[in-house]
Motif scaffolding. Structure first.
Motif, PDB file in Angstrom:
ATOM      1  N   LEU A   1      21.326  48.495  54.788  1.00 63.09           N
ATOM      2  CA  LEU A   1      21.449  48.048  53.405  1.00 63.09           C
ATOM      3  C   LEU A   1      23.569  48.310  53.526  1.00 63.09           C
ATOM      4  O   LEU A   1      23.791  47.484  52.829  1.00 63.09           O
ATOM      5  CB  LEU A   1      21.286  49.609  52.646  1.00 63.09           C
ATOM      6  CG  LEU A   1      19.232  49.282  51.957  1.00 63.09           C
ATOM      7  CD1 LEU A   1      19.119  50.296  51.222  1.00 63.09           C
ATOM      8  CD2 LEU A   1      19.407  47.787  51.326  1.00 63.09           C
ATOM      9  N   LYS A   2      24.263  48.882  54.445  1.00 61.83           N
ATOM     10  CA  LYS A   2      24.794  49.208  53.875  1.00 61.83           C
ATOM     11  C   LYS A   2      26.233  47.498  54.584  1.00 61.83           C
ATOM     12  O   LYS A   2      26.771  46.685  53.980  1.00 61.83           O
ATOM     13  CB  LYS A   2      26.202  49.939  55.474  1.00 61.83           C
ATOM     14  CG  LYS A   2      26.248  51.333  54.488  1.00 61.83           C
ATOM     15  CD  LYS A   2      26.352  52.467  55.678  1.00 61.83           C
ATOM     16  CE  LYS A   2      26.269  53.966  55.703  1.00 61.83           C
ATOM     17  NZ  LYS A   2      26.767  55.207  56.326  1.00 61.83           N
ATOM     18  N   GLY A   3      24.839  47.142  56.047  1.00 63.65           N
ATOM     19  CA  GLY A   3      25.595  45.429  56.097  1.00 63.65           C
ATOM     20  C   GLY A   3      25.311  44.685  54.874  1.00 63.65           C
ATOM     21  O   GLY A   3      26.629  43.867  54.863  1.00 63.65           O
ATOM     22  N   LEU A   4      24.611  44.461  54.404  1.00 68.74           N
ATOM     23  CA  LEU A   4      23.984  43.296  53.185  1.00 68.74           C
ATOM     24  C   LEU A   4      25.282  44.090  51.908  1.00 68.74           C
ATOM     25  O   LEU A   4      25.819  42.862  51.489  1.00 68.74           O
ATOM     26  CB  LEU A   4      22.860  43.850  52.429  1.00 68.74           C
ATOM     27  CG  LEU A   4      21.813  43.136  53.894  1.00 68.74           C
ATOM     28  CD1 LEU A   4      20.664  43.510  52.565  1.00 68.74           C
ATOM     29  CD2 LEU A   4      21.451  41.398  53.708  1.00 68.74           C
ATOM     30  N   ALA A   5      25.484  45.065  51.993  1.00 67.63           N
ATOM     31  CA  ALA A   5      27.093  45.644  50.926  1.00 67.63           C
ATOM     32  C   ALA A   5      28.060  44.937  51.683  1.00 67.63           C
ATOM     33  O   ALA A   5      28.850  44.686  50.978  1.00 67.63           O
ATOM     34  CB  ALA A   5      27.112  46.765  50.748  1.00 67.63           C
ATOM     35  N   ILE A   6      28.094  44.850  52.880  1.00 69.01           N
ATOM     36  CA  ILE A   6      29.801  44.796  53.242  1.00 69.01           C
ATOM     37  C   ILE A   6      29.953  42.637  53.303  1.00 69.01           C
ATOM     38  O   ILE A   6      30.776  42.199  53.113  1.00 69.01           O
ATOM     39  CB  ILE A   6      29.759  45.089  54.434  1.00 69.01           C
ATOM     40  CG1 ILE A   6      30.138  47.055  54.873  1.00 69.01           C
ATOM     41  CG2 ILE A   6      30.983  44.340  54.954  1.00 69.01           C
ATOM     42  CD1 ILE A   6      30.250  46.580  56.073  1.00 69.01           C
TER      43      ILE A   6
ATOM     44  N   LEU B   1      31.556  37.960  50.887  1.00 64.80           N
ATOM     45  CA  LEU B   1      31.057  36.647  49.781  1.00 64.80           C
ATOM     46  C   LEU B   1      31.987  36.135  49.246  1.00 64.80           C
ATOM     47  O   LEU B   1      32.287  34.557  48.710  1.00 64.80           O
ATOM     48  CB  LEU B   1      29.571  36.716  49.760  1.00 64.80           C
ATOM     49  CG  LEU B   1      28.986  35.678  49.338  1.00 64.80           C
ATOM     50  CD1 LEU B   1      29.028  34.270  50.875  1.00 64.80           C
ATOM     51  CD2 LEU B   1      27.175  35.732  48.764  1.00 64.80           C
ATOM     52  N   TRP B   2      32.331  37.084  48.265  1.00 62.40           N
ATOM     53  CA  TRP B   2      33.274  36.064  47.234  1.00 62.40           C
ATOM     54  C   TRP B   2      34.813  36.553  47.236  1.00 62.40           C
ATOM     55  O   TRP B   2      35.291  36.170  46.169  1.00 62.40           O
ATOM     56  CB  TRP B   2      32.842  37.159  46.055  1.00 62.40           C
ATOM     57  CG  TRP B   2      31.526  37.769  45.597  1.00 62.40           C
ATOM     58  CD1 TRP B   2      30.472  38.256  45.615  1.00 62.40           C
ATOM     59  CD2 TRP B   2      30.294  36.372  45.530  1.00 62.40           C
ATOM     60  NE1 TRP B   2      29.043  37.690  45.864  1.00 62.40           N
ATOM     61  CE2 TRP B   2      29.274  36.716  44.844  1.00 62.40           C
ATOM     62  CE3 TRP B   2      30.381  34.789  45.216  1.00 62.40           C
ATOM     63  CZ2 TRP B   2      28.283  36.100  44.811  1.00 62.40           C
ATOM     64  CZ3 TRP B   2      29.888  33.773  45.641  1.00 62.40           C
ATOM     65  CH2 TRP B   2      27.770  34.704  44.456  1.00 62.40           C
ATOM     66  N   LYS B   3      35.069  36.313  48.298  1.00 65.52           N
ATOM     67  CA  LYS B   3      36.475  36.587  48.965  1.00 65.52           C
ATOM     68  C   LYS B   3      37.207  35.322  49.012  1.00 65.52           C
ATOM     69  O   LYS B   3      35.984  34.174  49.633  1.00 65.52           O
ATOM     70  CB  LYS B   3      37.016  37.695  49.667  1.00 65.52           C
ATOM     71  CG  LYS B   3      36.964  39.074  49.007  1.00 65.52           C
ATOM     72  CD  LYS B   3      37.525  39.849  50.973  1.00 65.52           C
ATOM     73  CE  LYS B   3      37.584  41.375  49.909  1.00 65.52           C
ATOM     74  NZ  LYS B   3      37.434  42.411  51.741  1.00 65.52           N
ATOM     75  N   LYS B   4      38.692  34.789  48.958  1.00 66.97           N
ATOM     76  CA  LYS B   4      39.047  34.087  49.338  1.00 66.97           C
ATOM     77  C   LYS B   4      39.116  33.960  50.875  1.00 66.97           C
ATOM     78  O   LYS B   4      39.264  35.051  52.172  1.00 66.97           O
ATOM     79  CB  LYS B   4      40.087  34.277  49.188  1.00 66.97           C
ATOM     80  CG  LYS B   4      41.090  32.354  49.187  1.00 66.97           C
ATOM     81  CD  LYS B   4      42.880  32.735  48.696  1.00 66.97           C
ATOM     82  CE  LYS B   4      42.972  31.141  49.095  1.00 66.97           C
ATOM     83  NZ  LYS B   4      44.758  31.133  48.322  1.00 66.97           N
ATOM     84  N   PRO B   5      38.808  32.469  51.204  1.00 62.42           N
ATOM     85  CA  PRO B   5      38.380  32.530  53.070  1.00 62.42           C
ATOM     86  C   PRO B   5      39.457  32.550  53.437  1.00 62.42           C
ATOM     87  O   PRO B   5      40.643  31.912  53.001  1.00 62.42           O
ATOM     88  CB  PRO B   5      38.152  30.960  53.169  1.00 62.42           C
ATOM     89  CG  PRO B   5      37.512  30.390  51.653  1.00 62.42           C
ATOM     90  CD  PRO B   5      38.165  31.180  50.667  1.00 62.42           C
ATOM     91  N   VAL B   6      39.773  32.977  54.689  1.00 57.51           N
ATOM     92  CA  VAL B   6      40.715  33.014  55.205  1.00 57.51           C
ATOM     93  C   VAL B   6      41.511  32.393  55.807  1.00 57.51           C
ATOM     94  O   VAL B   6      42.697  31.666  56.174  1.00 57.51           O
ATOM     95  CB  VAL B   6      40.674  34.368  56.556  1.00 57.51           C
ATOM     96  CG1 VAL B   6      41.948  34.385  57.122  1.00 57.51           C
ATOM     97  CG2 VAL B   6      40.297  35.877  55.807  1.00 57.51           C
TER      98      VAL B   6
END
Length: 140
Positions: free
Chosen positions: A10-15, A20-25
């Protein structure tokens, strides 16, 4: 206290969902190229109208990659005949650019210098068309 099974998942899925919604690096190269700083040492540009064929850039180069050819005109004044660089030995140190008294040799923003054949690495920045070989030609 005992750990419940699946909390790590669950922690891994939360991260994962946060990222997923951040701007790509990363950039999609070569479609999108990174903006380079103005003092970037890329390839070279020679402003042949400014060059006085003094040969100071040739003398300043630690690897001797620059070959400046000059001719003398009717007023016994030196003119640029050819300017070539063996880019396979260039350190991109900038000593040649600093040595130029007229700012004829400058760095540009071009950094894609890869070639398939080693013979293609020679950079000819200037070649005079009406060169006559004879008494008037010399190398600076």
């Amino acid at each position: 206290m005992t750990k419940l099974n699946g909390t790590g998942l669950l922690k891994g899925l939360a991260i994962t969902f946060k990222e997923l919604w951040k701007k790509p690096v990363t950039l999609e190269y070569p479609e999108h190229k990174e903006k380079l700083p103005p003092r970037f040492h890329g390839s070279f540009t020679l402003h042949s109208e400014k060059c006085i064929a003094c040969g100071l850039c040739q003398q300043a180069c630690p690897n001797k990659v620059i070959k400046v050819g000059s001719i003398k005109d009717e007023n016994n004044k030196r003119k640029l005949a050819s300017y070539e660089m063996e880019m396979k030995y260039c350190l991109f140190c900038g000593l040649c650019v600093e040595a130029c008294p007229t700012n004829a040799l400058v760095f540009n923003q071009e950094y894609e210098l890869a070639k398939y054949r080693i013979e293609d690495i020679k950079l000819t920045l200037f070649k005079r068309e009406e060169i006559t070989t004879g008494e008037g030609s010399e190398n600076a």
